[in-house]
Scaffold this active site. Structure first.
Site, mmCIF file in Angstrom:
data_model
loop_
_atom_site.group_PDB
_atom_site.id
_atom_site.type_symbol
_atom_site.label_atom_id
_atom_site.label_comp_id
_atom_site.label_asym_id
_atom_site.label_seq_id
_atom_site.Cartn_x
_atom_site.Cartn_y
_atom_site.Cartn_z
ATOM 1 N N ASN A 1 0.807 -1.236 0.000
ATOM 2 C CA ASN A 1 0.000 0.000 0.000
ATOM 3 C C ASN A 1 0.834 1.277 0.000
ATOM 4 O O ASN A 1 0.443 2.262 -0.620
ATOM 5 C CB ASN A 1 -1.018 -0.015 1.148
ATOM 6 C CG ASN A 1 -0.376 -0.013 2.496
ATOM 7 O OD1 ASN A 1 0.635 -0.661 2.721
ATOM 8 N ND2 ASN A 1 -0.948 0.727 3.421
ATOM 9 N N GLY B 1 1.980 -6.010 7.202
ATOM 10 C CA GLY B 1 1.085 -6.652 6.240
ATOM 11 C C GLY B 1 -0.179 -7.102 6.933
ATOM 12 O O GLY B 1 -0.565 -6.553 7.978
ATOM 13 N N SER B 2 -0.800 -8.127 6.395
ATOM 14 C CA SER B 2 -2.096 -8.562 6.918
ATOM 15 C C SER B 2 -1.945 -9.329 8.236
ATOM 16 O O SER B 2 -0.895 -9.926 8.505
ATOM 17 C CB SER B 2 -2.778 -9.459 5.883
ATOM 18 O OG SER B 2 -1.988 -10.607 5.667
ATOM 19 N N THR B 3 -3.015 -9.354 8.995
ATOM 20 C CA THR B 3 -3.019 -10.096 10.257
ATOM 21 C C THR B 3 -2.866 -11.592 9.979
ATOM 22 O O THR B 3 -2.202 -12.309 10.739
ATOM 23 C CB THR B 3 -4.321 -9.779 11.024
ATOM 24 O OG1 THR B 3 -4.333 -8.364 11.271
ATOM 25 C CG2 THR B 3 -4.400 -10.521 12.343
ATOM 26 N N GLU C 1 3.357 -5.408 12.299
ATOM 27 C CA GLU C 1 2.413 -4.303 12.080
ATOM 28 C C GLU C 1 1.349 -4.826 11.140
ATOM 29 O O GLU C 1 1.646 -5.131 9.982
ATOM 30 C CB GLU C 1 3.132 -3.108 11.442
ATOM 31 C CG GLU C 1 4.220 -2.504 12.296
ATOM 32 C CD GLU C 1 3.702 -1.930 13.597
ATOM 33 O OE1 GLU C 1 2.489 -1.630 13.691
ATOM 34 O OE2 GLU C 1 4.499 -1.793 14.526
ATOM 35 N N CYS D 1 -3.307 1.655 6.286
ATOM 36 C CA CYS D 1 -3.729 0.936 7.495
ATOM 37 C C CYS D 1 -4.327 1.893 8.521
ATOM 38 O O CYS D 1 -5.063 1.477 9.406
ATOM 39 C CB CYS D 1 -2.541 0.193 8.078
ATOM 40 S SG CYS D 1 -1.158 1.294 8.374
ATOM 41 N N GLU E 1 7.207 0.290 16.171
ATOM 42 C CA GLU E 1 8.263 0.823 15.332
ATOM 43 C C GLU E 1 8.456 2.295 15.701
ATOM 44 O O GLU E 1 7.791 2.813 16.577
ATOM 45 C CB GLU E 1 7.872 0.696 13.858
ATOM 46 C CG GLU E 1 7.664 -0.750 13.432
ATOM 47 C CD GLU E 1 7.417 -0.902 11.928
ATOM 48 O OE1 GLU E 1 6.569 -0.168 11.387
ATOM 49 O OE2 GLU E 1 8.081 -1.737 11.312
HETATM 50 P P1 NAD Z 1 0.162 -9.414 3.024
HETATM 51 O O1 NAD Z 1 0.174 -9.856 4.443
HETATM 52 O O2 NAD Z 1 -0.575 -10.221 2.042
HETATM 53 O O3 NAD Z 1 1.657 -9.302 2.464
HETATM 54 C C1 NAD Z 1 2.647 -8.531 3.126
HETATM 55 C C2 NAD Z 1 4.015 -9.100 2.798
HETATM 56 O O4 NAD Z 1 4.121 -10.396 3.384
HETATM 57 C C3 NAD Z 1 4.277 -9.269 1.303
HETATM 58 O O5 NAD Z 1 5.609 -8.892 1.018
HETATM 59 C C4 NAD Z 1 4.076 -10.762 1.097
HETATM 60 O O6 NAD Z 1 4.788 -11.280 0.018
HETATM 61 C C5 NAD Z 1 4.613 -11.309 2.405
HETATM 62 N N1 NAD Z 1 4.157 -12.672 2.736
HETATM 63 C C6 NAD Z 1 3.092 -13.348 2.228
HETATM 64 N N2 NAD Z 1 3.042 -14.592 2.751
HETATM 65 C C7 NAD Z 1 4.077 -14.699 3.621
HETATM 66 C C8 NAD Z 1 4.547 -15.723 4.495
HETATM 67 N N3 NAD Z 1 3.943 -16.907 4.569
HETATM 68 N N4 NAD Z 1 5.633 -15.462 5.262
HETATM 69 C C9 NAD Z 1 6.248 -14.268 5.226
HETATM 70 N N5 NAD Z 1 5.850 -13.256 4.417
HETATM 71 C C10 NAD Z 1 4.776 -13.469 3.617
HETATM 72 O O7 NAD Z 1 -0.349 -7.898 3.066
HETATM 73 P P2 NAD Z 1 -0.656 -6.953 1.838
HETATM 74 O O8 NAD Z 1 -1.923 -7.417 1.193
HETATM 75 O O9 NAD Z 1 0.571 -6.786 1.030
HETATM 76 O O10 NAD Z 1 -0.898 -5.545 2.582
HETATM 77 C C11 NAD Z 1 -2.125 -5.140 3.107
HETATM 78 C C12 NAD Z 1 -2.180 -5.378 4.604
HETATM 79 O O11 NAD Z 1 -1.114 -4.677 5.243
HETATM 80 C C13 NAD Z 1 -3.438 -4.842 5.244
HETATM 81 O O12 NAD Z 1 -3.924 -5.803 6.150
HETATM 82 C C14 NAD Z 1 -2.975 -3.596 5.984
HETATM 83 O O13 NAD Z 1 -3.750 -3.225 7.093
HETATM 84 C C15 NAD Z 1 -1.615 -3.999 6.397
HETATM 85 N N6 NAD Z 1 -0.797 -2.838 6.708
HETATM 86 C C16 NAD Z 1 -0.508 -2.585 8.031
HETATM 87 C C17 NAD Z 1 0.245 -1.478 8.373
HETATM 88 C C18 NAD Z 1 0.588 -1.178 9.813
HETATM 89 O O14 NAD Z 1 1.462 -0.358 10.040
HETATM 90 N N7 NAD Z 1 -0.038 -1.801 10.785
HETATM 91 C C19 NAD Z 1 0.707 -0.615 7.385
HETATM 92 C C20 NAD Z 1 0.372 -0.902 6.057
HETATM 93 C C21 NAD Z 1 -0.376 -2.022 5.733
#
Ligand code: NAD
Length: 481
Positions: free
Chosen positions: A150, A226-228, A248, A282, A460
């Site tokens: 994002n 990334g995602s939860t 995060e 996010c 962070e």
């Molecule tokens: P995602 O979790 O699908 O992917 C994030 C990263 O994790 C990518 O680089 C992906 O390749 C990697 N990944 C995927 N599977 C993995 C595994 N098994 N082991 C290790 N890494 C793996 O998230 P997304 O769709 O790219 O991003 C959107 C999400 O990110 C939303 O849920 C959003 O809320 C969250 N987000 C959170 C924050 C925060 O600061 N809390 C900031 C930005 C985005």
């Protein structure tokens, strides 16, 4: 068509298996580049390179490390126009946003942590007449940084910069959905003369690449955004191996709007906090709670302002809402809009996919406002991460707090009121790691950043990041006679 390469051991290299992933321009819905579909073999080479570079990087004078990071920061600024254009094409976000927010912040992530490390200190604890303890903070070794799509370069550098500043070497995995600016960063690092292996950037699918970091014995810590769902997978694998983890994750943030707020400022900011970056931040507020006495007025004004937002070509200066990052994500958002209606919600504005002229194959969704839902329905409980918000009235401070906290997430909250007592009291009771009163998205990089509940583990930012990326050692010296 551009071919993205990995950056391993100081060089740009193709993946060992020769496989590539398609990279899409979401505004056009078309493939425009290819990125490595790397696997364990590339990860192993990157981890080995980082391990080899660690003794040199971790013992380098702090001033010299600072200088390398400052050169990278400067080069990001010098290349702002190109990087912003690349980010907009790769992600679908308005070019103006990439120019004003994403790229300047990527540069300041490097300059901030380059400077922060020169001021980083540790504690000492004296035991009267008996002994003195002092804490040493040592870099951890090789660490993994994993980031989402994002805010691609912004979040990627937010992790890499403190990790490097603290003396660690890094294996980093940007999102496969938006790999372009991470690739451009690798070119910048080469130009900056960063020693080989200090930073390694491996592109590919998370399950095949980043997942290796969770189980590899030479990875000492993982910083993930990334995602939860994925955060949970990383924790499940890394925790039994006792790696440090910082997660995060998702959010479903409430905006709490009281009748006594500065109405104009609140309205303008709420439009931004709902739909900036197509709602794919996010920290965006997606559950808008409004005091009943101003609910109807707010609804009218908010819908009117939102209808005025221009959805279209991300490269046009007057575009407010660009394209959704990918086809699967666009489909997911549309499914949630359908679900909201099945759950009894009324769409007040938007609700449809749009095809702007000349961009008929792109992935665009109108900014969407929904009312009439309970807080416990799926629309209000699950993260949509798109330009979709719900409205809900409340009658008392207690009800607002209950509604805000009725969520498994706890990332951010925005409170709009002129009543100072109410602001402080609610801010202390709301379950979120980041609370804004009468504003949104003001960021001071020194402050702790992160979420509670399913939104995060760890913090962070500033000293929190430097502490995460170092190991404290207590040294006790007995000076008694
Ligand atoms: P995602 O979790 O699908 O992917 C994030 C990263 O994790 C990518 O680089 C992906 O390749 C990697 N990944 C995927 N599977 C993995 C595994 N098994 N082991 C290790 N890494 C793996 O998230 P997304 O769709 O790219 O991003 C959107 C999400 O990110 C939303 O849920 C959003 O809320 C969250 N987000 C959170 C924050 C925060 O600061 N809390 C900031 C930005 C985005």
């Amino acid at each position: 068509m551009e071919t993205i390469l990995n950056y391993i051991n100081g060089r740009l290299t193709a993946p060992c298996n020769g496989l590539h992933l398609k990279v899409y321009n979401p505004a056009l819905g078309k493939v425009y580049a290819e990125a490595p579909d790397s696997d364990e073999e590339d990860m192993q080479i990157a981890i080995d390179a980082a391990k080899k570079a660690f003794p040199i990087w971790s013992t380098m004078a702090i001033e010299k490390r600072h200088d390398y990071l400052m050169v990278i920061a400067k080069k990001i600024t010098e290349n702002l126009e190109d990087l912003a254009l690349a980010e907009s094409i790769d992600n679908g976000k308005p070019l103006a946003l990439a120019k004003a927010v994403d790229i300047p912040r990527a540069s300041s992530n490097f300059s901030f942590f380059a400077n922060a490390i020169t001021q980083f200190s540790s504690e000492s604890h004296e035991m009267n007449g008996q002994a003195i303890n002092y804490t040493l903070r040592k870099p951890l070794g090789v660490v993994g940084c994993i980031s989402p799509w994002n805010l691609p370069l912004y979040l990627f550098t937010w992790k890499i910069a403190p990790a490097l500043a603290a003396g660690n070497t890094v294996v980093a995995k940007p999102s496969e959905v938006t790999p372009m600016t991470a690739f451009l960063l690798s070119k910048i690092c080469i130009e900056a003369g960063l020693p080989a292996g200090v930073l390694n950037i491996v592109h590919g699918q998370g399950d095949k690449t980043a997942a290796v970091l969770s189980t590899h014995p030479n990875i000492k810590a993982i910083s993930f955004t990334g995602s939860t769902l994925v955060g949970g997978k990383i924790a499940a694998k890394a925790a039994p191996l006792f790696k440090k983890i910082s997660l995060e994750m998702g959010g479903k943030n409430p905006n709490i709007i009281f009748a006594d707020c500065d109405y104009e400022k609140m309205l303008a900011t709420t439009v931004r906090s709902s739909f900036s970056n197509q709602g794919q931040i996010c920290l965006c507020g997606s559950r808008i709670l409004v005091e009943k006495s101003i609910y109807e007025k707010f609804k009218r004004d908010f819908v009117k302002r939102t209808k005025g937002l221009k959805v279209g070509n991300p490269l046009h200066e007057d575009t407010n809402v660009g394209a959704i990052v990918s086809k699967p994500h666009y489909e997911k958002i549309k499914r949630y809009i359908d679900l909201a209606q099945q759950e009894g919600g009324t769409i007040l504005c938007g609700g449809n996919a749009v095809q702007p002229d000349g961009f008929e194959d792109g992935w665009y969704v109108e900014p969407t406002i929904i009312e009439g839902l309970n807080m416990n329905c799926r629309t209000n409980q699950e993260e949509i991460f798109g330009p979709v918000v719900t409205l809900m009235p409340f009658e008392s401070d207690e009800e607002a707090l209950d509604l805000a906290n009725e969520s498994t997430y706890g990332l951010a909250t925005t409170i709009w009121t002129q009543n100072i007592n109410r602001a402080h009291l609610l801010a202390s009771k709301v379950e979120a790691g980041i609370i804004w009163v009468n504003t949104w998205l003001i960021r001071d990089l020194r402050t702790p950043f992160g979420g509670m509940k399913n939104s995060g583990v760890g913090r962070e930012g500033g000293l929190e990041a430097l502490r995460f990326f170092t190991e404290p050692k207590n040294i006790c010296i007995d000076y008694s006679k």
